[in-house]
Design a protein around this motif. Structure first.
Motif, PDB file in Angstrom:
ATOM      1  N   PRO A 160      34.814   4.996  28.090  1.00 24.67           N
ATOM      2  CA  PRO A 160      35.891   4.292  28.798  1.00 24.67           C
ATOM      3  C   PRO A 160      35.878   2.787  28.546  1.00 24.67           C
ATOM      4  O   PRO A 160      34.822   2.212  28.233  1.00 24.67           O
ATOM      5  CB  PRO A 160      35.597   4.589  30.277  1.00 24.67           C
ATOM      6  CG  PRO A 160      34.733   5.796  30.268  1.00 24.67           C
ATOM      7  CD  PRO A 160      33.909   5.688  29.026  1.00 24.67           C
ATOM      8  N   PRO A 161      37.033   2.128  28.697  1.00 22.24           N
ATOM      9  CA  PRO A 161      37.067   0.660  28.610  1.00 22.24           C
ATOM     10  C   PRO A 161      36.168   0.035  29.678  1.00 22.24           C
ATOM     11  O   PRO A 161      36.041   0.570  30.788  1.00 22.24           O
ATOM     12  CB  PRO A 161      38.544   0.324  28.880  1.00 22.24           C
ATOM     13  CG  PRO A 161      39.287   1.583  28.580  1.00 22.24           C
ATOM     14  CD  PRO A 161      38.361   2.709  28.933  1.00 22.24           C
ATOM     15  N   GLU A 162      35.557  -1.072  29.336  1.00 22.61           N
ATOM     16  CA  GLU A 162      34.602  -1.695  30.251  1.00 22.61           C
ATOM     17  C   GLU A 162      35.255  -2.211  31.523  1.00 22.61           C
ATOM     18  O   GLU A 162      34.613  -2.279  32.566  1.00 22.61           O
ATOM     19  CB  GLU A 162      33.875  -2.846  29.543  1.00 22.61           C
ATOM     20  CG  GLU A 162      32.913  -2.384  28.456  1.00 22.61           C
ATOM     21  CD  GLU A 162      32.122  -3.529  27.861  1.00 22.61           C
ATOM     22  OE1 GLU A 162      32.186  -4.644  28.439  1.00 22.61           O
ATOM     23  OE2 GLU A 162      31.458  -3.332  26.836  1.00 22.61           O
ATOM     24  N   ASN A 163      36.521  -2.595  31.451  1.00 21.03           N
ATOM     25  CA  ASN A 163      37.165  -3.253  32.595  1.00 21.03           C
ATOM     26  C   ASN A 163      38.065  -2.313  33.401  1.00 21.03           C
ATOM     27  O   ASN A 163      38.894  -2.766  34.180  1.00 21.03           O
ATOM     28  CB  ASN A 163      37.978  -4.458  32.109  1.00 21.03           C
ATOM     29  CG  ASN A 163      39.063  -4.062  31.111  1.00 21.03           C
ATOM     30  OD1 ASN A 163      39.045  -2.948  30.593  1.00 21.03           O
ATOM     31  ND2 ASN A 163      39.983  -4.968  30.848  1.00 21.03           N
ATOM     32  N   GLU A 164      37.900  -1.021  33.203  1.00 23.48           N
ATOM     33  CA  GLU A 164      38.718  -0.056  33.938  1.00 23.48           C
ATOM     34  C   GLU A 164      37.842   0.933  34.686  1.00 23.48           C
ATOM     35  O   GLU A 164      36.673   1.143  34.341  1.00 23.48           O
ATOM     36  CB  GLU A 164      39.662   0.678  32.985  1.00 23.48           C
ATOM     37  CG  GLU A 164      40.693  -0.231  32.332  1.00 23.48           C
ATOM     38  CD  GLU A 164      41.679   0.525  31.464  1.00 23.48           C
ATOM     39  OE1 GLU A 164      41.799   1.764  31.630  1.00 23.48           O
ATOM     40  OE2 GLU A 164      42.344  -0.117  30.618  1.00 23.48           O
ATOM     41  N   GLU A 165      38.414   1.552  35.707  1.00 22.11           N
ATOM     42  CA  GLU A 165      37.689   2.552  36.500  1.00 22.11           C
ATOM     43  C   GLU A 165      37.340   3.748  35.611  1.00 22.11           C
ATOM     44  O   GLU A 165      38.236   4.453  35.125  1.00 22.11           O
ATOM     45  CB  GLU A 165      38.555   2.998  37.683  1.00 22.11           C
ATOM     46  CG  GLU A 165      38.008   4.179  38.458  1.00 22.11           C
ATOM     47  CD  GLU A 165      36.582   3.979  38.937  1.00 22.11           C
ATOM     48  OE1 GLU A 165      35.753   4.875  38.690  1.00 22.11           O
ATOM     49  OE2 GLU A 165      36.314   2.923  39.547  1.00 22.11           O
ATOM     50  N   PRO A 166      36.051   3.997  35.364  1.00 19.49           N
ATOM     51  CA  PRO A 166      35.690   5.046  34.413  1.00 19.49           C
ATOM     52  C   PRO A 166      36.098   6.451  34.852  1.00 19.49           C
ATOM     53  O   PRO A 166      36.390   7.296  34.003  1.00 19.49           O
ATOM     54  CB  PRO A 166      34.166   4.927  34.300  1.00 19.49           C
ATOM     55  CG  PRO A 166      33.741   4.206  35.536  1.00 19.49           C
ATOM     56  CD  PRO A 166      34.861   3.293  35.884  1.00 19.49           C
ATOM     57  N   ALA A 171      38.309  11.910  34.087  1.00 22.14           N
ATOM     58  CA  ALA A 171      39.247  12.958  34.529  1.00 22.14           C
ATOM     59  C   ALA A 171      40.230  13.314  33.415  1.00 22.14           C
ATOM     60  O   ALA A 171      40.572  14.488  33.231  1.00 22.14           O
ATOM     61  CB  ALA A 171      40.001  12.489  35.771  1.00 22.14           C
ATOM     62  N   LEU A 172      40.676  12.305  32.659  1.00 23.98           N
ATOM     63  CA  LEU A 172      41.589  12.554  31.545  1.00 23.98           C
ATOM     64  C   LEU A 172      40.918  13.399  30.478  1.00 23.98           C
ATOM     65  O   LEU A 172      41.512  14.367  29.962  1.00 23.98           O
ATOM     66  CB  LEU A 172      42.059  11.221  30.954  1.00 23.98           C
ATOM     67  CG  LEU A 172      42.906  11.289  29.676  1.00 23.98           C
ATOM     68  CD1 LEU A 172      44.166  12.116  29.897  1.00 23.98           C
ATOM     69  CD2 LEU A 172      43.251   9.879  29.189  1.00 23.98           C
ATOM     70  N   LEU A 173      39.682  13.063  30.130  1.00 27.76           N
ATOM     71  CA  LEU A 173      38.966  13.838  29.111  1.00 27.76           C
ATOM     72  C   LEU A 173      38.777  15.282  29.579  1.00 27.76           C
ATOM     73  O   LEU A 173      38.949  16.231  28.792  1.00 27.76           O
ATOM     74  CB  LEU A 173      37.615  13.196  28.809  1.00 27.76           C
ATOM     75  CG  LEU A 173      36.924  13.734  27.549  1.00 27.76           C
ATOM     76  CD1 LEU A 173      37.635  13.250  26.294  1.00 27.76           C
ATOM     77  CD2 LEU A 173      35.456  13.320  27.500  1.00 27.76           C
TER      78      LEU A 173
END
Length: 217
Positions: A160-166, A171-173
């Motif tokens: 995941p991007p470092e600055n977003e809620e992982p 959940a998307l994956l």
């Protein structure tokens, strides 16, 4: 922190999620770690490790395999097509299959060698330009292409991007995996593996929390 402390946190996260003990494989990420630290973790009985680079793994793991039984080594970093054959001789699992050209190279060399490491397909859930992986909108087609090549797909992987809620990315994956009938989910690192376990991770990649800060000197 230590291996035993991480294992205890994994067990607690599994229990909290209502999942069975042992439902997650802990991959100890040993990239850029001194051999003495890696050997200490091996001596504790851990056997599943991750490396980012083929060249580093080639200089480290043949000796460890000669001295410790049952090692499972995952490539979790980018793989160039010209390094695929070398990767076959080092890794049990390639987690970073991220483009059709690489998938085709793996399939071709698997046909020549008569065996193939298991693979995870990398999805760029944040659609970050600097990060490898297929975009979520292209994931279904890429999975179908890899299946047509008869690659042994073990799961999907994301960073995941470092600055977003992982958890949103986890959940998307999981959603992509579910609709494609794929059971493996490699997601979650030192700072967010409990969230990944809550979202169904089957493999987590933990480095510094086990080994300590990496030595890039």
């Amino acid at each position: 922190m230590s291996l035993s402390e991480i294992t205890a946190r994994v067990d607690a996260a599994l229990a909290k999620a209502g999942r069975a003990p042992g439902d997650v494989t802990l991959i100890a990420v040993s990239k850029v770690q001194p051999n003495a630290r890696v050997e200490a973790v091996l001596s504790e009985g851990h056997r599943v490790f991750g490396e980012n680079r083929v060249q580093e793994a080639a200089g480290k793991w043949p000796d460890f395999r000669a001295r410790f039984d049952g090692i499972e080594l995952h490539l979790i970093g980018p793989l160039q097509t010209n390094k695929v054959r070398q990767a076959f001789g080092l890794f049990d699992v390639i987690q970073s299959v991220d483009r059709p050209k690489l998938a085709k190279a793996i399939a071709r060399i698997a046909d020549e060698e008569g065996h193939c490491p298991e693979v995870f397909l990398q999805v760029n859930t944040g659609e970050e330009e600097q990060k490898a992986g297929v975009s979520p909108k292209d994931a279904d087609a890429f999975i179908a292409e890899c299946r047509a090549l008869e690659l042994p797909i073990r799961g999907l992987m994301c960073i995941p991007p470092e600055n977003e809620e992982p958890s949103l990315h986890f959940a998307l994956l999981a959603k992509i995996a579910e609709r494609n009938d794929i059971s493996g989910l490699s997601m979650g690192m030192s700072g967010d593996f409990e969230s990944a376990i809550a979202q169904g991770a089957t493999h987590i990649r933990v480095g510094s929390a086990i080994f300590g800060a990496r030595d890039y000197g």
